[in-house]
Design a protein around this motif. Structure first.
Motif, PDB file in Angstrom:
ATOM      1  N   SER A 180     -26.281 -12.341  35.451  1.00 14.98           N
ATOM      2  CA  SER A 180     -26.645 -13.064  36.670  1.00 14.98           C
ATOM      3  C   SER A 180     -25.608 -14.131  37.006  1.00 14.98           C
ATOM      4  CB  SER A 180     -28.025 -13.705  36.518  1.00 14.98           C
ATOM      5  OG  SER A 180     -29.034 -12.720  36.400  1.00 14.98           O
ATOM      6  N   LEU A 181     -25.140 -14.850  35.995  1.00 15.60           N
ATOM      7  CA  LEU A 181     -24.139 -15.877  36.244  1.00 15.60           C
ATOM      8  C   LEU A 181     -22.818 -15.271  36.710  1.00 15.60           C
ATOM      9  CD1 LEU A 181     -24.889 -18.267  33.251  1.00 15.60           C
ATOM     10  CD2 LEU A 181     -25.064 -18.840  35.677  1.00 15.60           C
ATOM     11  N   SER A 182     -22.438 -14.145  36.132  1.00 18.56           N
ATOM     12  CA  SER A 182     -21.210 -13.485  36.569  1.00 18.56           C
ATOM     13  C   SER A 182     -21.310 -13.075  38.030  1.00 18.56           C
ATOM     14  CB  SER A 182     -20.920 -12.262  35.692  1.00 18.56           C
ATOM     15  OG  SER A 182     -20.682 -12.640  34.353  1.00 18.56           O
ATOM     16  N   ALA A 183     -22.497 -12.568  38.406  1.00 19.92           N
ATOM     17  CA  ALA A 183     -22.698 -12.181  39.808  1.00 19.92           C
ATOM     18  C   ALA A 183     -22.635 -13.407  40.717  1.00 19.92           C
ATOM     19  CB  ALA A 183     -24.041 -11.471  39.960  1.00 19.92           C
ATOM     20  N   LEU A 184     -23.220 -14.521  40.295  1.00 18.72           N
ATOM     21  CA  LEU A 184     -23.165 -15.735  41.098  1.00 18.72           C
ATOM     22  C   LEU A 184     -21.736 -16.244  41.249  1.00 18.72           C
ATOM     23  CD1 LEU A 184     -26.299 -17.680  39.781  1.00 18.72           C
ATOM     24  CD2 LEU A 184     -25.946 -16.818  42.102  1.00 18.72           C
ATOM     25  N   LEU A 185     -20.953 -16.174  40.187  1.00 16.64           N
ATOM     26  CA  LEU A 185     -19.560 -16.604  40.273  1.00 16.64           C
ATOM     27  C   LEU A 185     -18.770 -15.739  41.253  1.00 16.64           C
ATOM     28  CD1 LEU A 185     -18.811 -17.296  36.499  1.00 16.64           C
ATOM     29  CD2 LEU A 185     -19.006 -18.999  38.307  1.00 16.64           C
ATOM     30  N   ALA A 198     -22.152 -21.539  33.532  1.00 21.30           N
ATOM     31  CA  ALA A 198     -21.461 -20.309  33.157  1.00 21.30           C
ATOM     32  C   ALA A 198     -20.630 -20.500  31.887  1.00 21.30           C
ATOM     33  CB  ALA A 198     -20.563 -19.847  34.302  1.00 21.30           C
ATOM     34  N   ALA A 199     -19.971 -21.657  31.772  1.00 22.57           N
ATOM     35  CA  ALA A 199     -19.189 -21.927  30.551  1.00 22.57           C
ATOM     36  C   ALA A 199     -20.099 -22.042  29.342  1.00 22.57           C
ATOM     37  CB  ALA A 199     -18.385 -23.213  30.734  1.00 22.57           C
ATOM     38  N   ALA A 208     -22.991 -20.584  28.906  1.00 23.02           N
ATOM     39  CA  ALA A 208     -23.533 -19.269  28.556  1.00 23.02           C
ATOM     40  C   ALA A 208     -22.443 -18.243  28.274  1.00 23.02           C
ATOM     41  CB  ALA A 208     -24.416 -18.759  29.706  1.00 23.02           C
ATOM     42  N   ARG A 209     -21.181 -18.635  28.346  1.00 23.21           N
ATOM     43  CA  ARG A 209     -20.052 -17.745  28.085  1.00 23.21           C
ATOM     44  C   ARG A 209     -20.004 -16.583  29.069  1.00 23.21           C
ATOM     45  NH1 ARG A 209     -22.822 -18.870  23.621  1.00 23.21           N
ATOM     46  NH2 ARG A 209     -23.768 -16.831  23.572  1.00 23.21           N
ATOM     47  N   ALA A 210     -20.293 -16.886  30.325  1.00 21.50           N
ATOM     48  CA  ALA A 210     -20.266 -15.853  31.396  1.00 21.50           C
ATOM     49  C   ALA A 210     -18.914 -15.900  32.079  1.00 21.50           C
ATOM     50  CB  ALA A 210     -21.367 -16.118  32.405  1.00 21.50           C
ATOM     51  N   ARG A 211     -18.494 -14.752  32.594  1.00 24.92           N
ATOM     52  CA  ARG A 211     -17.197 -14.665  33.286  1.00 24.92           C
ATOM     53  C   ARG A 211     -17.405 -14.078  34.671  1.00 24.92           C
ATOM     54  NH1 ARG A 211     -13.318 -12.126  28.518  1.00 24.92           N
ATOM     55  NH2 ARG A 211     -13.600 -13.813  27.016  1.00 24.92           N
TER      56      ARG A 211
END
Length: 423
Positions: free
Chosen positions: A398-403, A417-418, A420-423
């Motif tokens: 979800s965070l990757s999609a938001l980014l 995001a940082a 949760a380690r999302a990219r």
């Protein structure tokens, strides 16, 4: 003085419950010697390694591996706060966090350091080490505490205690008469379930599958059909991981058919929880009618019991509401999602359940284009159960999609995001 992170050897020390001073006293060395070992500037002499391995409850081979990791990735020099990812962890290392040399190790490092001890405890279930064995009442109290830690997302506390608790329950299973052994097997089943809560969430899928098999064996020894139902509920994780939804559905339906007559709250909760889980399986398979049938059965059971913890599973009207949302998300049902979004989980629900609701709602809102609301839901999930949220793959998705959808992400989104380690 600036803080600095600790090394893999220090994480193993913390997981074994030692301070540097206590370990130095045990090994009859100076505290500064322990510090040099943990910073990777000096290694234990050959004659010191056996005692160090015994204190840390690891084998000599595992100790050698910890020392190699520490030498490759020593603690950062004083004045820095960079963390080096562990080379043995199946999930990425956490975002940088500062800890004093004598301060607490980050929870994720404690968990990874405890996994070898947990594996060894499982290897010795039929040949447990000698040691004290508490009374059945005391052991039941420990199981209640372990189950609560799992449901409240306190995974570090669990990882520290479970290896010794499992070994003690294995000893208890070899004492007393047949009834005592059945009781010990029942408690062992719940301890293994708590261990699976750590293994599955932190990416040790092979260990999770092994724990579920051991749970089934222990529940059969306990001769408790409600425990067998709880194992079937947990076993769904294995089928989710492999995508085998048909087998998951068959296993849950068979387990529901074998639940005893619904004359008690516990049996009603076991029956309802299985149908609640089966509804999510059907939703993921795109079978809306079957999902609705399972939800109907679960609602009937939930109406007969108060919200509570039954054989390690949270079940009741509020838990059912969370699963209704999960089904609506799986089926991409906008009306079902909107109905679910008007409700908020009460604070008395276990933290894991509450964070799961917000994680599912964030995924749903993201699909509907409500990006800011999705971000706020992920923040709510983090507040409810940080480690559960941080390790959940749907959070990173979800965070990757938001980014991707924000050309200029807010500082709050970037920080989340940082974390949760999302990219």
């Amino acid at each position: 003085m600036a803080a600095r992170p600790l090394s893999p050897l220090a994480a193993a020390r913390e997981a074994a419950g030692y301070t540097q001073e206590h370990l130095a006293t045990t090994l009859k060395v100076e505290r500064t010697t322990i510090g040099r070992w943990e910073r990777g500037v000096q290694s234990p002499q050959p004659w010191q390694r056996r005692g160090l391995a015994a204190a840390l409850r690891v084998s000599l081979e595992e100790l050698d591996d910890l020392l190699r990791q520490t030498l490759r990735h020593p603690a950062a020099p004083v004045g820095t706060s960079a963390l080096v990812p562990s080379q043995t962890s199946p999930v990425p290392a956490p975002a940088a966090q500062d800890t004093h040399v004598d301060g607490p190790v980050p929870e994720v490092d404690v968990i990874h350091a405890a996994i070898p001890r947990l594996r060894r405890a499982l290897d010795r279930l039929d040949l447990p080490d000698d040691g004290p064995t508490r009374s059945p009442a005391d052991l039941r109290g420990e199981i209640v505490r372990a189950s609560d830690d799992r449901l409240q997302s306190r995974y570090g506390s669990l990882a520290r205690r479970l290896p010794e608790l499992i070994a003690e329950l294995a000893r208890a299973g070899q004492l007393g008469d047949a009834a005592d052994r059945r009781q010990a097997a029942a408690l062992l089943t719940l301890a293994l379930r708590a261990a699976d809560g750590v293994a599955f969430k932190f990416g040790y899928l092979d260990l999770s599958a092994r724990l579920i098999d051991l749970m089934r064996s222990a529940a059969q020894i306990a001769e408790d059909p409600l425990l067998l139902a709880a194992v079937a509920y947990v076993r769904t994780e294995t089928f989710f991981a492999t995508g085998d939804l048909d087998t998951a559905a068959r296993a849950l339906e068979l387990a529901a058919d074998q639940v005893p007559v619904l004359g008690t709250a516990s049996s009603s909760a076991a029956f309802g929880a299985l149908h609640m889980r089966a509804a999510v399986v059907a939703g993921r398979a795109g079978k809306a009618d079957l999902a609705a049938d399972h939800l109907r059965e679960a609602r009937h059971a939930a109406a007969a019991v108060p919200e509570g913890i039954y054989q390690g599973t949270a079940f009741g009207p509020a838990s059912l509401r969370i699963h209704e949302l999960a089904v609506a998300v799986e089926l991409r049902d906008p009306l079902g999602i909107e109905r679910a979004a008007t409700w908020h989980p009460p604070s008395e629900l276990p933290a894991e359940r509450r964070s799961h609701y917000y994680i599912e709602l964030a995924r749903a809102l993201l699909a509907l284009g409500h990006h800011e609301d999705a971000y706020l839901c992920l923040q709510a999930a983090r507040q409810a159960a940080p480690e559960h949220t941080r390790t959940h793959p749907q959070v990173r998705q979800s965070l990757s999609a938001l980014l991707r959808t924000h050309s200029a992400p807010s500082s709050g989104l970037l920080d989340l995001a940082a974390w949760a380690r999302a990219r």
